[in-house]
Write an enzyme that holds these catalytic residues in place. Structure first.
Site, PDB file in Angstrom:
ATOM      1  N   SER A 129       0.832  -1.217   0.000  1.00 44.84           N
ATOM      2  CA  SER A 129       0.000   0.000   0.000  1.00 44.84           C
ATOM      3  C   SER A 129       0.856   1.251   0.000  1.00 44.84           C
ATOM      4  CB  SER A 129      -0.883  -0.012   1.262  1.00 44.84           C
ATOM      5  OG  SER A 129      -1.467   1.260   1.462  1.00 44.84           O
ATOM      6  N   TYR A 154      -2.014  -0.937  10.943  1.00 43.43           N
ATOM      7  CA  TYR A 154      -2.320  -1.497   9.606  1.00 43.43           C
ATOM      8  C   TYR A 154      -1.184  -1.148   8.641  1.00 43.43           C
ATOM      9  CZ  TYR A 154      -3.795  -1.108   4.784  1.00 43.43           C
ATOM     10  OH  TYR A 154      -3.825  -1.155   3.420  1.00 43.43           O
ATOM     11  N   LYS A 158       2.062  -3.432   6.676  1.00 44.70           N
ATOM     12  CA  LYS A 158       2.445  -3.467   5.251  1.00 44.70           C
ATOM     13  C   LYS A 158       3.952  -3.232   5.117  1.00 44.70           C
ATOM     14  CE  LYS A 158      -1.565  -4.297   3.467  1.00 44.70           C
ATOM     15  NZ  LYS A 158      -1.817  -5.619   2.865  1.00 44.70           N
TER      16      LYS A 158
HETATM   17  C1  WQD Z   1      -9.423   9.065   1.123  1.00 42.96           C
HETATM   18  C2  WQD Z   1      -9.675  10.552   1.323  1.00 42.96           C
HETATM   19  C3  WQD Z   1     -10.014  11.160   3.616  1.00 42.96           C
HETATM   20  C4  WQD Z   1     -13.791   9.059   4.141  1.00 42.96           C
HETATM   21  C5  WQD Z   1      -6.499   4.208   3.356  1.00 42.96           C
HETATM   22  C6  WQD Z   1      -5.320   3.301   3.597  1.00 42.96           C
HETATM   23  C7  WQD Z   1      -4.852   2.692   2.298  1.00 42.96           C
HETATM   24  C8  WQD Z   1      -5.976   1.919   1.682  1.00 42.96           C
HETATM   25  C9  WQD Z   1      -7.168   2.870   1.459  1.00 42.96           C
HETATM   26  C10 WQD Z   1      -7.237   0.045   2.576  1.00 42.96           C
HETATM   27  C11 WQD Z   1      -8.940  11.111   2.536  1.00 42.96           C
HETATM   28  C12 WQD Z   1     -11.260  11.426   2.783  1.00 42.96           C
HETATM   29  C13 WQD Z   1     -12.614   9.555   3.606  1.00 42.96           C
HETATM   30  C14 WQD Z   1     -14.841   9.950   4.492  1.00 42.96           C
HETATM   31  C15 WQD Z   1     -13.506  11.787   3.716  1.00 42.96           C
HETATM   32  N1  WQD Z   1      -6.206   0.802   2.506  1.00 42.96           N
HETATM   33  N2  WQD Z   1     -12.495  10.891   3.389  1.00 42.96           N
HETATM   34  N3  WQD Z   1     -14.659  11.285   4.245  1.00 42.96           N
HETATM   35  O1  WQD Z   1      -7.054   7.126   4.056  1.00 42.96           O
HETATM   36  O2  WQD Z   1      -6.256   7.627   1.674  1.00 42.96           O
HETATM   37  O3  WQD Z   1      -6.108   5.282   2.539  1.00 42.96           O
HETATM   38  O4  WQD Z   1      -7.533   3.478   2.737  1.00 42.96           O
HETATM   39  O5  WQD Z   1      -8.147  -0.084   1.827  1.00 42.96           O
HETATM   40  O6  WQD Z   1      -3.780   1.792   2.561  1.00 42.96           O
HETATM   41  O7  WQD Z   1      -4.255   4.072   4.111  1.00 42.96           O
HETATM   42  O8  WQD Z   1      -8.328   6.283   2.043  1.00 42.96           O
HETATM   43  O9  WQD Z   1     -10.707   6.346   1.382  1.00 42.96           O
HETATM   44  O10 WQD Z   1     -10.117   6.471   3.853  1.00 42.96           O
HETATM   45  O11 WQD Z   1      -9.662   8.431   2.368  1.00 42.96           O
HETATM   46  O12 WQD Z   1     -13.363  13.000   3.532  1.00 42.96           O
HETATM   47  O13 WQD Z   1     -15.927   9.563   4.988  1.00 42.96           O
HETATM   48  O14 WQD Z   1     -11.063  10.756   1.565  1.00 42.96           O
HETATM   49  O15 WQD Z   1      -9.800  12.198   4.559  1.00 42.96           O
HETATM   50  O16 WQD Z   1      -8.535  12.423   2.236  1.00 42.96           O
HETATM   51  P1  WQD Z   1      -6.902   6.695   2.637  1.00 42.96           P
HETATM   52  P2  WQD Z   1      -9.772   6.826   2.447  1.00 42.96           P
END
Ligand code: WQD
Length: 343
Positions: A129, A154, A158
């Site tokens: 990731s 998590y 990785k």
């Molecule tokens: C993306 C953007 C949030 C939810 C993580 C892990 C990665 C992978 C994907 C597992 C960010 C914003 C999110 C919400 C929001 N692992 N957001 N409102 O955090 O980039 O990556 O998940 O699947 O390894 O690190 O992904 O989709 O959680 O967030 O504003 O309700 O969307 O702040 O900017 P992330 P995400």
């Protein structure tokens, strides 16, 4: 079919595992799905079978259970390649339950590697990731970008998993490995027969968006619009899950055909483009002709501000490039959600 063309997909009933299974079979490989369904559902396997029009070999097994893995998988089937998806993947949950993550994510990998060594299975593709980069000082992130100590158990699993695999390729001459560093996987198969099935409240953005659009969630919270980005919301590299699946096929092919240049190789899998949360919401509304109910709230602890991939290495070495447009991906995510909800 020969041992060389047979691939075990651990975690194969999951979001990326199901899509990768479809693309592997389409590319002429024989796939065995191994999954304990702890974080997925048998409907994923059924969806794959509907798409492919054939039964799949599915083994309900926990990758941490060495005896069961030996009995049900390694003793029963001849194969020389394995894609290891099986792991827990919720950032927030890992902070609350670190031991569950260390035990499952590291234990399953070590067990799989021990058995690969015992049965001389030579090739592993590992689901890594972009979280290993943390917030890079320079963008886009390349495979040489220094990893930063992940700020969640998590993400740390990785990083440690990558190091375990690298150490094994240094110690054991039989082993060849590719780690694929996913950026943000989103979307669903165009058939709407497989897709992301988060259990409980989604952690990730796109399932929360589609559930809000479906009325399952009241309102989407956008975590911060005060970042140093064009519209203030955070930037990510959203990679279509079918494109991501095809990167796994390219990685397996590279190892099966012995085209790898090192025993251990790492590739970023992304689009190379940074897209903001607000841009994604606007694109989702436009392509699906709907209005999304969202509000801006405070930043989420642990989020990086902006990250996107350099994909040059995957383009040149794997001969792989993301092809699907974000609009098509967001349309597929919504079609999947509507299928799941019977809308
Ligand atoms: C993306 C953007 C949030 C939810 C993580 C892990 C990665 C992978 C994907 C597992 C960010 C914003 C999110 C919400 C929001 N692992 N957001 N409102 O955090 O980039 O990556 O998940 O699947 O390894 O690190 O992904 O989709 O959680 O967030 O504003 O309700 O969307 O702040 O900017 P992330 P995400």
């Amino acid at each position: 079919m020969s041992r060389e063309k047979r691939v075990v997909v651990t975690g194969g009933a999951g979001f990326i595992g199901t899509h990768t299974t479809v693309e592997l079979v389409n590319a002429g490989y024989d796939v065995i799905i191994a999954d304990n369904l702890s974080n997925s559902d048998i409907s994923g396997v059924e969806g794959v079978e509907k798409i492919l029009g054939r039964k799949m070999t599915f083994i309900n097994v926990d990758c941490c259970d060495k005896d069961a893995m030996r009995r049900e998988l390694f003793d029963k089937y001849e194969f020389n390649s394995l894609i290891h998806f099986a792991a827990f993947k919720a950032v927030g949950e890992s902070v609350v339950e670190p031991l569950m993550y260390y035990q499952n994510n590291l234990g399953s990998l070590v067990t799989v590697l021990e058995l690969m060594k015992e049965y001389n299975v030579e090739n592993i593709v590992f689901s890594s990731s972009a979280t290993v980069y943390g917030q890079p000082d320079e963008l886009p992130a390349t495979e040489a970008t220094p990893r930063q100590r992940a700020n969640s158990p998590y993400g740390y699993t990785k990083q440690v998993s990558e190091d375990i695999i690298e150490d094994c390729t240094k110690a054991y001459s039989f082993l060849n490995a590719i780690a694929l560093r996913y950026f943000n996987p989103i979307g669903a198969h165009p058939s709407a027969l497989i897709g992301e099935l988060p259990k409980g409240v989604p952690n990730n953005l796109v399932p929360f968006v589609t559930q809000t659009a479906a009325g399952v969630r009241e309102c989407l919270s956008v975590f911060g619009d005060d970042y140093d980005t064009p519209d203030g919301s955070a930037l990510r590299d959203y990679i279509d899950v079918v494109d991501l699946a095809r990167a796994h096929v390219a990685a397996v092919r590279r190892l099966v055909e012995k085209k790898n240049k090192e025993q251990y190789e790492i590739f970023n899998v992304g689009t190379g483009n940074g897209v903001s949360v607000l841009e994604l919401i606007r694109e989702f509304e436009k392509v699906n002709n709907l209005k999304l109910n969202y509000k801006i709230v405070a930043r989420r602890a642990g989020d990086v501000e902006k990250i996107w991939a350099s994909t040059d290495l995957a383009n040149t070495e794997l001969g792989w490039k993301a092809e699907r447009e974000l609009s098509d991906t967001l349309a597929s995510a919504w079609a999947w959600e509507k299928q799941v909800r019977g809308l």
